[in-house]
Scaffold this active site. Structure first.
Site, PDB file in Angstrom:
ATOM      1  CD  GLU A  50     -11.852   5.672   4.493  1.00  0.00           C
ATOM      2  OE1 GLU A  50     -11.212   5.957   5.525  1.00  0.00           O
ATOM      3  OE2 GLU A  50     -11.312   5.450   3.403  1.00  0.00           O
ATOM      4  NE  ARG A  64      -2.558   0.922   3.558  1.00  0.00           N
ATOM      5  CZ  ARG A  64      -3.294   0.715   4.630  1.00  0.00           C
ATOM      6  NH1 ARG A  64      -4.584   0.422   4.497  1.00  0.00           N
ATOM      7  NH2 ARG A  64      -2.783   0.799   5.845  1.00  0.00           N
ATOM      8  CE  LYS A 101      -3.017   4.295   7.364  1.00  0.00           C
ATOM      9  NZ  LYS A 101      -4.354   4.807   7.671  1.00  0.00           N
TER      10      LYS A 101
HETATM   11  C1  COI Z   1      -4.681   3.023  11.511  1.00  0.00           C
HETATM   12  O1  COI Z   1      -5.745   2.480  11.776  1.00  0.00           O
HETATM   13  O2  COI Z   1      -3.605   2.422  11.614  1.00  0.00           O
HETATM   14  C2  COI Z   1      -4.632   4.380  11.018  1.00  0.00           C
HETATM   15  O3  COI Z   1      -3.747   4.667  10.284  1.00  0.00           O
HETATM   16  C3  COI Z   1      -5.568   5.396  11.477  1.00  0.00           C
HETATM   17  C4  COI Z   1      -4.902   6.451  12.292  1.00  0.00           C
HETATM   18  C5  COI Z   1      -5.675   7.708  12.252  1.00  0.00           C
HETATM   19  C6  COI Z   1      -4.687   5.996  13.701  1.00  0.00           C
END
Ligand code: COI
Length: 413
Positions: free
Chosen positions: A295, A157, A259
């Site tokens: 989401e 990813r 991400k």
């Molecule tokens: C995760 O769930 O690992 C994320 O990247 C979300 C983050 C905002 C804690």
């Protein structure tokens, strides 16, 4: 830029190395540094087997570490309040840093003591948000071994995200190796079985200086970790969401499907307002029709009706969550029909259950959703049957409580 020299791993124990060391640099406190120091360096401080050095003429600091594999993998567990863990940063011993070469490839990285890094004020990540992050977890098993959950999926990813925002990325092999090294070096911070997990946060950022809007010429890949418990303050109890009508998390053609760090800054405002009103978090709608579920701020969403589990298709604006993908496979293996499609906000009205998924939240049941001033309640204030079943199946796998028939876990020693 972060400066450093490579971590040396010795085959003998650390104690034996110290005894055998022939080149000792005196320290003011009477201790001795087991390093051959060039005369241009002096010792600033040391922490265990990590020695912080500074260059006498430039003042620049570097850290040099000498420890054995045995010392790195020290098995004791730190003495902290494991029952009080939430999802906040608990600083650990080491971080991992790997810098790109001028040709965009990454060379051998290194473990350094956890701490601040230096960045040029004109670094691309600071000015134009050229950065990605990942999240994955390590679990301590009863027998003392450590399990990672699908680390190669995070690597893939990151590679996909890097392509979208014009960055070079570590290979899958480099990524997974770096994760393993970082986890082992911080092993004593992995919570005891059943008390939480070690959250692993890889970052890839444009560190090279820019002024005009162009990709950076240099990149840093780094990893830090933190022991964590439950993400929401509700713990495993159902959370309360509000549907957001004005703000959107992502737009078609944008970066919602990767991400990148900016995706998360953009939800802070709506989340803050929601929390001030007593909600746990925000559920976003699509920005075109303002009608389809997208989401929650930090996680994917699932809607359950009878034997069918539906979730927004990961097309462009939806992050392809690794927990999301795992839940889909686990649910199908249990005979549920899983649909990845447009899920209308109206479907919330007669859903049996709603839950969120993500690395940080794992599976979080939703107790209520407020939409246009109307509150819809689920699960009679308890956890829904399907959410509970999927939570138990997934976490048993992640924690190594059942045999991993999916081949998803990676065991470290
Ligand atoms: C995760 O769930 O690992 C994320 O990247 C979300 C983050 C905002 C804690």
């Amino acid at each position: 830029m972060v400066r450093g020299v490579l971590v040396s791993r010795l085959s003998s124990s650390y104690g034996a190395f110290l005894a055998a060391s022939s080149s000792l640099a005196p320290l003011s406190n009477g201790k001795h540094c087991p390093l051959s120091l060039p005369s241009s360096f002096k010792v600033e401080s040391h922490f265990g087997s990590l020695w912080s050095l500074s260059h006498l003429s430039t003042g620049s600091t570097m850290c040099k570490a000498y420890f054995s594999k045995k010392a790195l993998e020290a098995s004791e567990v730190v003495d902290i309040d494991w029952d009080g863990l939430g999802f906040g940063l608990v600083q650990t011993d080491f971080m991992y840093i790997m810098q790109s070469s001028s040709d965009g490839t990454f060379n051998k990285g290194e473990l350094l003591p956890f701490g601040p890094i230096q960045l040029n004020p004109s670094a691309a990540v600071l000015n134009y948000g050229q950065g990605l992050f990942e999240g994955l977890k390590a679990y301590r098993k009863e027998d003392g071994s450590i399990l990672l959950f699908r680390p190669e999926e995070n690597a893939l990813r990151m590679i996909a995200g890097a392509e979208r925002i014009c960055m070079p990325a570590p290979t899958v092999e480099q990524f997974v190796d770096a994760v393993k090294q970082t986890v082992l070096a911080n092993k004593r911070w992995i919570p005891p079985t059943g008390k939480g997990s070690l959250y692993i946060r890889p970052l890839l950022v444009g560190s090279g200086p820019v002024l005009s809007l162009v990709p950076a010429s240099e990149y840093i890949f780094m990893i830090y970790v933190s022991p964590v418990g439950n993400y929401f303050k509700e713990g495993l109890a159902p959370i309360n969401l509000i549907v957001e009508k004005e703000f959107h998390r992502a737009t078609p053609g944008g970066t919602g499907g990767i991400k990148t760090i900016g995706n998360y800054a953009s939800v802070l405002k709506a989340q803050k307002v929601a929390k001030e009103k007593g909600y746990s978090d925000v559920l976003y709608l699509d920005s075109v029709h303002k009608k389809y579920l997208e989401e929650v701020s930090s996680c994917n969403v699932f809607v359950v009706k009878d034997n069918v589990i539906s979730t927004p298709a990961a097309k462009g604006t939806i992050l392809p969550g690794i927990t999301r993908k795992s839940i889909i496979d686990v649910a199908r293996s249990k005979g549920y029909q899983v649909e990845e499609r447009l899920v209308s906000v109206e479907e919330l009205l007669d859903a049996d259950e709603v839950f969120c998924s993500g690395t940080a939240v794992v599976i979080s049941p939703v107790g209520s959703i407020t939409y246009l001033g109307k509150r819809i309640d689920y699960g009679n204030k308890g956890v829904g049957v399907v959410s509970q079943e999927l939570y138990s199946s997934l976490t048993s796998l992640q924690m190594g409580l059942v045999q991993d028939t999916m081949g998803w876990t990676v065991q470290l020693k």
